[in-house]
Motif scaffolding. Structure first.
Motif: not given
Length: 174
Positions: A117-125, A127-138
């Motif tokens: 398999x190929x796995x990719x992981x993203x950590x992105x910055x 906003x949600x409702x004007x507040x900063x969030x981190x998102x970890x996607x696989x």
């Protein structure tokens, strides 16, 4: 604002969103960004540097088990040098278990490609409702039957482990 990682859609503007077509598995979790001024790479490195001992143990067990069927030993998640300058990281370099696939101020994408398999992981910055969030996607693309068997085991564990790992970024450093 949420206090623990919550399941969310993969952000359509993220670089990893382009990998969704044909994916066999994907998920994304978000939580409040404890360091909104920091680049995504710094957040990623701090997350990996805080890998709990139990997760490193799981990686060792994973490496032993998959070695029996000819898959590569990925090593561990931790062992990150937080003193290494951020501007020394380059696309194509391997850090921990992943190769750096894409790098910007707001998103870092890591990848591992093996015969199953190929796995990719993203950590992105973002906003949600004007507040900063981190998102970890696989995002995972399965190559063969071995990949399907692997994901039948790893997929459910992943959905438990990733929120626990991501939650480490909001806890005080021990």
């Amino acid at each position: 604002m949420m206090s623990k990682p919550l399941l969310c859609p993969v952000p359509p503007q993220s670089r990893i969103a382009a990998e969704l077509p044909g994916a066999d598995f994907h998920d994304c979790y978000e939580l409040p960004d404890p360091q909104p001024q920091a680049p995504a790479l710094q957040n990623w490195l701090q997350l990996m540097a805080r890998t709990p001992a139990w997760m490193e143990w799981l990686m060792r067990m994973r490496n032993r088990a998959v070695g029996l069927v000819g898959l590569k030993n990925l090593g561990g998640l931790g062992g990150i040098d937080l003193n290494r300058p951020l501007d020394s990281y380059r696309v194509g370099q391997t850090v921990g278990i992943f190769q750096l696939h894409s790098l910007s101020e707001d998103e870092v994408v890591w990848q591992d490609d093996d015969r199953h398999l190929r796995v990719q992981v993203s950590l992105s910055k973002g906003l949600r409702e004007g507040q900063p969030v981190l998102r970890l996607a696989t995002v995972v693309h399965i190559h063969n039957r071995l990949g399907r068997v692997y994901m039948a085991v790893v997929g459910p564990a992943h959905r438990c482990i990733v929120p626990l790992m991501l939650g480490q970024v909001t806890r005080p450093q021990a």
